[in-house]
Design a protein around this motif. Structure first.
Motif, PDB file in Angstrom:
ATOM      1  N   UNK A  13       0.807  -1.226   0.000  1.00 11.77           N
ATOM      2  CA  UNK A  13       0.000   0.000   0.000  1.00 11.77           C
ATOM      3  C   UNK A  13       0.836   1.270   0.000  1.00 11.77           C
ATOM      4  N   UNK A  14       2.105   1.149  -0.396  1.00 12.12           N
ATOM      5  CA  UNK A  14       2.936   2.349  -0.474  1.00 12.12           C
ATOM      6  C   UNK A  14       2.758   3.080  -1.796  1.00 12.12           C
ATOM      7  N   UNK A  15       2.056   2.464  -2.752  1.00  8.26           N
ATOM      8  CA  UNK A  15       1.816   3.114  -4.041  1.00  8.26           C
ATOM      9  C   UNK A  15       0.647   2.439  -4.751  1.00  8.26           C
ATOM     10  N   UNK A  16       0.219   3.040  -5.840  1.00 11.31           N
ATOM     11  CA  UNK A  16      -0.787   2.451  -6.708  1.00 11.31           C
ATOM     12  C   UNK A  16      -2.128   2.216  -6.048  1.00 11.31           C
ATOM     13  N   UNK A  17      -2.738   1.086  -6.381  1.00  8.68           N
ATOM     14  CA  UNK A  17      -4.067   0.746  -5.885  1.00  8.68           C
ATOM     15  C   UNK A  17      -4.062   0.585  -4.375  1.00  8.68           C
ATOM     16  N   UNK A  18      -3.025  -0.040  -3.826  1.00  6.40           N
ATOM     17  CA  UNK A  18      -2.946  -0.213  -2.380  1.00  6.40           C
ATOM     18  C   UNK A  18      -2.920   1.112  -1.658  1.00  6.40           C
ATOM     19  N   UNK A  37       7.848  -2.458   0.702  1.00  6.76           N
ATOM     20  CA  UNK A  37       9.256  -2.817   0.913  1.00  6.76           C
ATOM     21  C   UNK A  37      10.167  -1.599   0.869  1.00  6.76           C
ATOM     22  N   UNK A  38       9.641  -0.459   0.424  1.00  7.05           N
ATOM     23  CA  UNK A  38      10.424   0.774   0.392  1.00  7.05           C
ATOM     24  C   UNK A  38      10.011   1.658   1.558  1.00  7.05           C
ATOM     25  N   UNK A  39      10.948   1.896   2.472  1.00  8.89           N
ATOM     26  CA  UNK A  39      10.627   2.629   3.691  1.00  8.89           C
ATOM     27  C   UNK A  39      10.056   4.011   3.397  1.00  8.89           C
ATOM     28  N   UNK A  40      10.652   4.726   2.450  1.00 10.61           N
ATOM     29  CA  UNK A  40      10.176   6.063   2.139  1.00 10.61           C
ATOM     30  C   UNK A  40       8.742   6.077   1.674  1.00 10.61           C
ATOM     31  N   UNK A  41       8.379   5.156   0.804  1.00 14.24           N
ATOM     32  CA  UNK A  41       7.018   5.093   0.295  1.00 14.24           C
ATOM     33  C   UNK A  41       6.004   4.769   1.373  1.00 14.24           C
ATOM     34  N   UNK A  45       2.884   7.464   2.947  1.00 10.26           N
ATOM     35  CA  UNK A  45       1.445   7.185   3.038  1.00 10.26           C
ATOM     36  C   UNK A  45       0.967   7.303   4.478  1.00 10.26           C
ATOM     37  N   UNK A  46       1.756   6.786   5.416  1.00 16.34           N
ATOM     38  CA  UNK A  46       1.398   6.908   6.831  1.00 16.34           C
ATOM     39  C   UNK A  46       1.236   8.374   7.214  1.00 16.34           C
ATOM     40  N   UNK A  47       2.192   9.199   6.817  1.00 16.20           N
ATOM     41  CA  UNK A  47       2.140  10.619   7.168  1.00 16.20           C
ATOM     42  C   UNK A  47       0.966  11.316   6.510  1.00 16.20           C
ATOM     43  N   UNK A  58       3.138   2.019   9.872  1.00 16.43           N
ATOM     44  CA  UNK A  58       3.796   1.439   8.716  1.00 16.43           C
ATOM     45  C   UNK A  58       4.596   0.211   9.086  1.00 16.43           C
ATOM     46  N   UNK A  59       4.560  -0.788   8.227  1.00 10.59           N
ATOM     47  CA  UNK A  59       5.372  -1.994   8.413  1.00 10.59           C
ATOM     48  C   UNK A  59       6.150  -2.221   7.122  1.00 10.59           C
TER      49      UNK A  59
END
Length: 285
Positions: A13-18, A37-41, A45-47, A58-59
């Motif tokens: 869920x860090x990008x796209x549909x998620x 899997x990318x911490x920045x992404x 989203x969390x922020x 975030x996990x």
């Protein structure tokens, strides 16, 4: 607030549909476990959710192993005490014709889609079963429904998720848990290269842009996902939905028809007879 008090885990869920789904569910009051899997992404989203007044953690973890899926769920349980909604959205593509595909490319795609979904589901189910409520959505693709050249690993993984959806819906219906699948068409990082390639091919041939690649937005998909998780929709289960912009569809299970019978079984079938009576009707021309 349609999901007030609900907790949703959305893998990938860090990008796209998620990402669109996480943001939309948070807007309706759900507490969100954002994963990627990318911490920045993930933290972006969390922020964003927190800035909009929502609640999220975030996990940063891959779903491609049982331990990874278990950690994603356990972090949600540790923070929020329960999991009400699980969206199995994470996955990767490594397209290659079958005779060129490596074992690594096969394993990466099967593990991220199929094992990842199983790992998260197995970890989330005890709590859902105990409370006798919950929603699970598996993200699939038309590739798993009809096949796609160059995507043997991806098609196989998505077809497996369809079987998983149907089986789990039967196992969990009596526990008040609905399990559905969504086959989306949307403009994402994953689909844009295919869309651009289709445009270029059409231009080279002097043809109009293929209708198949005229796709909607991630927000369209997110709205369907939200709807399937509403408490009032818990009786909707075992369905395969498609969404492309303003178009919502439903796929039906394969139809089984008897196409030939024998009045006598003394000698059984003969290969030549089978071709004439049955198989010749399916010869591609």
């Amino acid at each position: 607030m349609l999901l007030e008090g609900q907790v949703a885990v959305i893998t990938g869920s860090s990008r796209g549909i998620g990402r669109a789904t996480a943001i939309r569910m948070a807007q309706e009051g759900a507490k969100i476990v954002v994963n990627g899997v990318q911490e920045g992404g993930v933290w972006d989203v969390v922020q964003l959710i927190r800035n909009q007044g929502g609640t999220a953690i975030g996990v940063v973890e891959s779903v491609a192993s049982m331990a990874g899926g278990e950690r994603i769920i356990s972090e949600g349980l540790r923070e929020f005490g329960k999991i009400d909604i699980l969206v199995n959205n994470a996955g990767v593509v490594h397209d290659k014709m079958a005779h060129k595909m490596s074992e690594t490319e096969w394993d990466l795609v099967l593990n991220s889609h199929l094992k990842g979904a199983f790992a998260c589901i197995r970890s989330a189910l005890p709590g859902m079963r105990e409370r006798r409520e919950g929603s699970i959505i598996n993200m699939i693709s038309v590739a798993g429904l009809t096949g796609m050249i160059g995507q043997l690993n991806y098609s196989t993984a998505k077809a497996g998720l369809i079987g998983m959806t149907w089986t789990l819906s039967l196992e969990l219906e009596s526990y008040g848990i609905n399990v559905n699948a969504v086959s989306p068409a949307a403009r994402t990082d994953m689909t844009m290269p295919y869309i651009e390639r289709a445009k270029q091919t059409a231009e080279m041939k002097g043809e109009s842009f293929p209708e198949y690649w005229k796709v909607g937005s991630t927000e369209d998909v997110a709205e369907l996902m939200l709807s399937l998780c509403l408490p009032r929709c818990r009786k909707v289960t075992g369905q395969i939905f498609s969404v492309n912009g303003g178009k919502i569809g439903v796929w039906s299970p394969p139809e089984h028809r008897i196409v030939a019978t024998q009045s006598s079984r003394e000698n059984g079938w003969e290969a030549g007879e089978l071709f004439e009576q049955v198989l010749s009707a399916y010869v591609k021309v």
